[in-house]
Design a protein around this motif. Sequence first.
Motif, PDB file in Angstrom:
ATOM      1  N   TYR A 273      41.111  29.856  43.687  1.00  0.00           N
ATOM      2  CA  TYR A 273      40.924  30.304  45.075  1.00  0.00           C
ATOM      3  C   TYR A 273      42.175  31.055  45.480  1.00  0.00           C
ATOM      4  CZ  TYR A 273      38.841  30.134  49.746  1.00  0.00           C
ATOM      5  OH  TYR A 273      38.242  30.460  50.940  1.00  0.00           O
ATOM      6  N   ILE A 274      41.986  32.316  45.879  1.00  0.00           N
ATOM      7  CA  ILE A 274      43.110  33.206  46.176  1.00  0.00           C
ATOM      8  C   ILE A 274      43.054  33.611  47.643  1.00  0.00           C
ATOM      9  CG2 ILE A 274      44.122  35.465  45.629  1.00  0.00           C
ATOM     10  CD1 ILE A 274      42.561  35.098  42.871  1.00  0.00           C
ATOM     11  N   GLY A 275      44.194  33.570  48.292  1.00  0.00           N
ATOM     12  CA  GLY A 275      44.283  34.034  49.668  1.00  0.00           C
ATOM     13  C   GLY A 275      45.411  35.031  49.821  1.00  0.00           C
ATOM     14  N   THR A 276      45.198  36.036  50.661  1.00  0.00           N
ATOM     15  CA  THR A 276      46.235  37.041  50.900  1.00  0.00           C
ATOM     16  C   THR A 276      45.997  37.707  52.245  1.00  0.00           C
ATOM     17  OG1 THR A 276      47.296  39.053  50.066  1.00  0.00           O
ATOM     18  CG2 THR A 276      44.937  38.844  49.694  1.00  0.00           C
ATOM     19  N   ASN A 277      47.086  38.256  52.797  1.00  0.00           N
ATOM     20  CA  ASN A 277      46.970  39.050  54.017  1.00  0.00           C
ATOM     21  C   ASN A 277      47.021  40.549  53.733  1.00  0.00           C
ATOM     22  OD1 ASN A 277      46.764  36.925  55.956  1.00  0.00           O
ATOM     23  ND2 ASN A 277      48.938  36.483  55.621  1.00  0.00           N
ATOM     24  N   ASN A 278      47.127  40.895  52.463  1.00  0.00           N
ATOM     25  CA  ASN A 278      47.214  42.302  52.071  1.00  0.00           C
ATOM     26  C   ASN A 278      46.054  42.638  51.141  1.00  0.00           C
ATOM     27  OD1 ASN A 278      47.837  44.855  51.230  1.00  0.00           O
ATOM     28  ND2 ASN A 278      49.951  44.384  50.618  1.00  0.00           N
ATOM     29  N   PRO A 279      45.080  43.438  51.570  1.00  0.00           N
ATOM     30  CA  PRO A 279      43.938  43.755  50.704  1.00  0.00           C
ATOM     31  C   PRO A 279      44.345  44.483  49.424  1.00  0.00           C
ATOM     32  CG  PRO A 279      43.932  45.135  52.685  1.00  0.00           C
ATOM     33  CD  PRO A 279      44.963  44.074  52.899  1.00  0.00           C
ATOM     34  N   ASP A 280      45.522  45.114  49.427  1.00  0.00           N
ATOM     35  CA  ASP A 280      45.981  45.786  48.208  1.00  0.00           C
ATOM     36  C   ASP A 280      46.213  44.799  47.062  1.00  0.00           C
ATOM     37  OD1 ASP A 280      45.894  48.183  49.546  1.00  0.00           O
ATOM     38  OD2 ASP A 280      48.044  48.268  49.971  1.00  0.00           O
ATOM     39  N   ASP A 281      46.515  43.531  47.400  1.00  0.00           N
ATOM     40  CA  ASP A 281      46.668  42.512  46.356  1.00  0.00           C
ATOM     41  C   ASP A 281      45.366  42.331  45.579  1.00  0.00           C
ATOM     42  OD1 ASP A 281      49.316  41.919  46.944  1.00  0.00           O
ATOM     43  OD2 ASP A 281      48.787  40.387  48.409  1.00  0.00           O
ATOM     44  N   ILE A 282      44.266  42.305  46.306  1.00  0.00           N
ATOM     45  CA  ILE A 282      42.970  42.113  45.654  1.00  0.00           C
ATOM     46  C   ILE A 282      42.587  43.361  44.867  1.00  0.00           C
ATOM     47  CG2 ILE A 282      40.515  41.707  46.086  1.00  0.00           C
ATOM     48  CD1 ILE A 282      41.283  39.889  48.373  1.00  0.00           C
ATOM     49  N   THR A 283      42.940  44.526  45.392  1.00  0.00           N
ATOM     50  CA  THR A 283      42.691  45.770  44.656  1.00  0.00           C
ATOM     51  C   THR A 283      43.416  45.755  43.312  1.00  0.00           C
ATOM     52  OG1 THR A 283      42.442  47.029  46.716  1.00  0.00           O
ATOM     53  CG2 THR A 283      42.937  48.283  44.721  1.00  0.00           C
ATOM     54  N   GLU A 284      44.687  45.383  43.330  1.00  0.00           N
ATOM     55  CA  GLU A 284      45.456  45.350  42.086  1.00  0.00           C
ATOM     56  C   GLU A 284      44.889  44.312  41.124  1.00  0.00           C
ATOM     57  OE1 GLU A 284      50.007  44.734  40.341  1.00  0.00           O
ATOM     58  OE2 GLU A 284      49.644  44.596  42.520  1.00  0.00           O
ATOM     59  N   HIS A 383      40.031  36.260  51.285  1.00  0.00           N
ATOM     60  CA  HIS A 383      39.845  35.158  50.347  1.00  0.00           C
ATOM     61  C   HIS A 383      39.033  35.644  49.151  1.00  0.00           C
ATOM     62  CE1 HIS A 383      40.760  31.888  53.457  1.00  0.00           C
ATOM     63  NE2 HIS A 383      40.875  33.045  54.091  1.00  0.00           N
ATOM     64  N   LEU A 384      39.410  35.198  47.955  1.00  0.00           N
ATOM     65  CA  LEU A 384      38.683  35.543  46.744  1.00  0.00           C
ATOM     66  C   LEU A 384      38.477  34.290  45.908  1.00  0.00           C
ATOM     67  CD1 LEU A 384      37.556  38.060  45.174  1.00  0.00           C
ATOM     68  CD2 LEU A 384      39.648  37.927  43.794  1.00  0.00           C
ATOM     69  N   ILE A 385      37.212  34.057  45.522  1.00  0.00           N
ATOM     70  CA  ILE A 385      36.871  32.918  44.662  1.00  0.00           C
ATOM     71  C   ILE A 385      36.649  33.490  43.265  1.00  0.00           C
ATOM     72  CG2 ILE A 385      35.334  30.945  44.340  1.00  0.00           C
ATOM     73  CD1 ILE A 385      34.453  31.457  47.320  1.00  0.00           C
ATOM     74  N   LEU A 386      37.623  33.300  42.400  1.00  0.00           N
ATOM     75  CA  LEU A 386      37.619  33.900  41.070  1.00  0.00           C
ATOM     76  C   LEU A 386      37.276  32.837  40.025  1.00  0.00           C
ATOM     77  CD1 LEU A 386      38.317  36.386  39.229  1.00  0.00           C
ATOM     78  CD2 LEU A 386      40.655  35.456  39.153  1.00  0.00           C
ATOM     79  N   LYS A 387      36.143  33.013  39.362  1.00  0.00           N
ATOM     80  CA  LYS A 387      35.736  32.071  38.318  1.00  0.00           C
ATOM     81  C   LYS A 387      35.902  32.745  36.955  1.00  0.00           C
ATOM     82  CE  LYS A 387      32.086  29.370  38.741  1.00  0.00           C
ATOM     83  NZ  LYS A 387      30.674  28.865  38.705  1.00  0.00           N
ATOM     84  N   MET A 388      36.708  32.130  36.098  1.00  0.00           N
ATOM     85  CA  MET A 388      36.951  32.637  34.748  1.00  0.00           C
ATOM     86  C   MET A 388      36.344  31.676  33.725  1.00  0.00           C
ATOM     87  SD  MET A 388      38.633  35.395  35.516  1.00  0.00           S
ATOM     88  CE  MET A 388      38.823  35.879  33.797  1.00  0.00           C
ATOM     89  N   HIS A 389      36.183  32.182  32.498  1.00  0.00           N
ATOM     90  CA  HIS A 389      35.701  31.297  31.445  1.00  0.00           C
ATOM     91  C   HIS A 389      36.457  31.541  30.145  1.00  0.00           C
ATOM     92  CE1 HIS A 389      33.257  34.059  28.858  1.00  0.00           C
ATOM     93  NE2 HIS A 389      33.169  34.780  29.958  1.00  0.00           N
ATOM     94  N   ASP A 390      36.588  30.491  29.384  1.00  0.00           N
ATOM     95  CA  ASP A 390      37.132  30.526  28.015  1.00  0.00           C
ATOM     96  C   ASP A 390      38.440  31.323  27.954  1.00  0.00           C
ATOM     97  OD1 ASP A 390      34.912  28.980  27.253  1.00  0.00           O
ATOM     98  OD2 ASP A 390      33.681  30.776  27.087  1.00  0.00           O
ATOM     99  N   GLY A 391      38.507  32.379  27.142  1.00  0.00           N
ATOM    100  CA  GLY A 391      39.757  33.120  26.997  1.00  0.00           C
ATOM    101  C   GLY A 391      40.263  33.741  28.280  1.00  0.00           C
ATOM    102  N   GLY A 392      39.370  34.001  29.215  1.00  0.00           N
ATOM    103  CA  GLY A 392      39.764  34.569  30.497  1.00  0.00           C
ATOM    104  C   GLY A 392      40.612  33.622  31.325  1.00  0.00           C
ATOM    105  N   ILE A 393      40.497  32.322  31.076  1.00  0.00           N
ATOM    106  CA  ILE A 393      41.300  31.344  31.806  1.00  0.00           C
ATOM    107  C   ILE A 393      42.780  31.537  31.469  1.00  0.00           C
ATOM    108  CG2 ILE A 393      41.779  28.874  32.074  1.00  0.00           C
ATOM    109  CD1 ILE A 393      38.788  28.386  31.492  1.00  0.00           C
ATOM    110  N   THR A 394      43.087  31.670  30.193  1.00  0.00           N
ATOM    111  CA  THR A 394      44.473  31.913  29.768  1.00  0.00           C
ATOM    112  C   THR A 394      45.001  33.209  30.358  1.00  0.00           C
ATOM    113  OG1 THR A 394      44.047  30.734  27.701  1.00  0.00           O
ATOM    114  CG2 THR A 394      45.981  32.171  27.771  1.00  0.00           C
ATOM    115  N   GLU A 395      44.170  34.235  30.357  1.00  0.00           N
ATOM    116  CA  GLU A 395      44.591  35.530  30.909  1.00  0.00           C
ATOM    117  C   GLU A 395      44.857  35.421  32.410  1.00  0.00           C
ATOM    118  OE1 GLU A 395      42.506  39.005  28.422  1.00  0.00           O
ATOM    119  OE2 GLU A 395      41.043  37.540  29.169  1.00  0.00           O
ATOM    120  N   ALA A 396      44.002  34.700  33.126  1.00  0.00           N
ATOM    121  CA  ALA A 396      44.181  34.543  34.567  1.00  0.00           C
ATOM    122  C   ALA A 396      45.437  33.737  34.891  1.00  0.00           C
ATOM    123  CB  ALA A 396      42.953  33.873  35.176  1.00  0.00           C
ATOM    124  N   GLU A 397      45.716  32.710  34.099  1.00  0.00           N
ATOM    125  CA  GLU A 397      46.866  31.862  34.395  1.00  0.00           C
ATOM    126  C   GLU A 397      48.186  32.556  34.072  1.00  0.00           C
ATOM    127  OE1 GLU A 397      46.140  27.986  32.713  1.00  0.00           O
ATOM    128  OE2 GLU A 397      44.789  27.493  34.381  1.00  0.00           O
TER     129      GLU A 397
END
Length: 561
Positions: A273-284, A383-397
Amino acid sequence: MNNEALIARLTEIVGTKYCISGDKKSERFRKGFRSGEGQALCVVKPGTLLEQWKVLQASVAADKIVIFQAANTGLTEGSTPKSSYARDVVVINTMRMDAIHCLQGGKQVLSFPGATLFALERLLRPLKRLPHSVIGSSSIGASILGGVCNNSGGALCERGPAYTELSLYAQVGEDGKLRLVNHLGIELGDTPEEILTRLEAGDYDKDSAAPAGKKASDTDYDAILRDVESPLPSRYNNDDRLLHEVSGCAGKLAVFAIRLDTYPQNEEERTYYIGTNNPDDITELRRRILTEFETLPVSAEYVHRECFDIAAEYGKDTLVMIDKLGTDRLPAVFALKGAVDARLNKFSLTRGFTDKFMQFAMRLWPQHLPKFMRDYRDRFEHHLILKMHDGGITEAEKLLPELFEGRDDADFIACTPREAKIAGLHRFAAAGAAVRYGHVHADQVEDILALDIALPRNDLNWREQLPKEITDKLVAKVYYGHMMCHVFHHDYIVKKGVDVKALKAEMLKLLDQRGIEYPAEHNVGHLYVAKEDLAAHYKDCDPTNSFNPGIGRMSREKHYA
């Protein structure tokens, strides 16, 4: 055949209980989920594929318009009649034909017209397989077939719009004759009666492979999604790449069955669960995931703070019911609600009673959202609810701390399974929350203006900025959507007294200036103009304009005269 004789024939086919005539009894089938209502001679609910064929034969022979409907969860008036027509209308509701057959050990499925996405998920779970789509912004009980007919996208990043080239359908040709077309890639016989009877009974080879070169899903979507520099949207209703027979037909063909791919269950999933006040964060974040990650997210669902608030209050009952009852019993609950509403809404004193009652009851229910979500609501606008799986979990972390750790204006948290479930349900509940708000506050709200939009993949300024002359006409703006796909749902709660049609025209003009396609995944219905490719597809499917005439703002007359 006159109307009385036709109704007698249809009653003979399906039985008295399932041939519904009269405005009062048929209202809930003639009225759309959000808007739209029209006249119909009757509503017929066939219980078998052969019954549907016989109903079609009788209706076409009597020169009636036929409108197909499953769960009636469409958001653009595409599954109900619209006002009146020059010809009488027969509505065929397909929900009794809800079988799903597993093919090739579950690697594919064959779905009948009334089967739902929830039922498909339940069927595949013991097989450790996943469906082609899950409900993202639609309604409880949405059908599998409806998603394909509308090229709906859902919430899954890796799968793309619901699509198949393998189907069984009936079509009224240029000569006015009804024909059954078997493109399932399964040998079922020669006559309609034999084909439909064998299919219903499962009397065919369930291990037969699909014909070479024929798709049962959108296999190109991964590459399309990753092309973040493209000036085109990743998916939208008018994309001619996905218009093929049943796919994108929007009820212009009479569909009996479709064949779809399924997918292996992920070994591991984790939600952030990601929160930010800058929409550019989500763009990046979006652009780096799509260009750098080997594993795409399962989903990436965006919620704006104003949407968070309205969903928290006006979608609470939806969240609680799914959480406590599960999805199996909800279609029956909502069908009962629809039947009660159809009766009570005829009287001013009881109009909107069920919504108001449920809203009151939820005030007595304990807080349903985790503390961290409420804290994020206070701290962050986006707010962004980002669900990753398998190898994507390591990449996200690896990426998430790089982007958000140690900042006051942004943060992220890895959710527990329970927190992930509630966050996902909260996002899902947003889809109906604006409608509930409108029902509860009918004295302050003129209507809900719902726009379903697809942004260019290279658009960096996805956050909408409306001029004051438009915001002054709104009670609230409910923004949510599928971030990786750049598909957003904007529900505008319009102030009482505002001309909604004129406001919509202003909104669409702004979208056109930005190169945005609409609708993205909910069908043009009766609310949007079908562009050239889509209109051509409709005419190719239905040259006599016998099925669902008038959608896409096209002609309602026979042969499109």
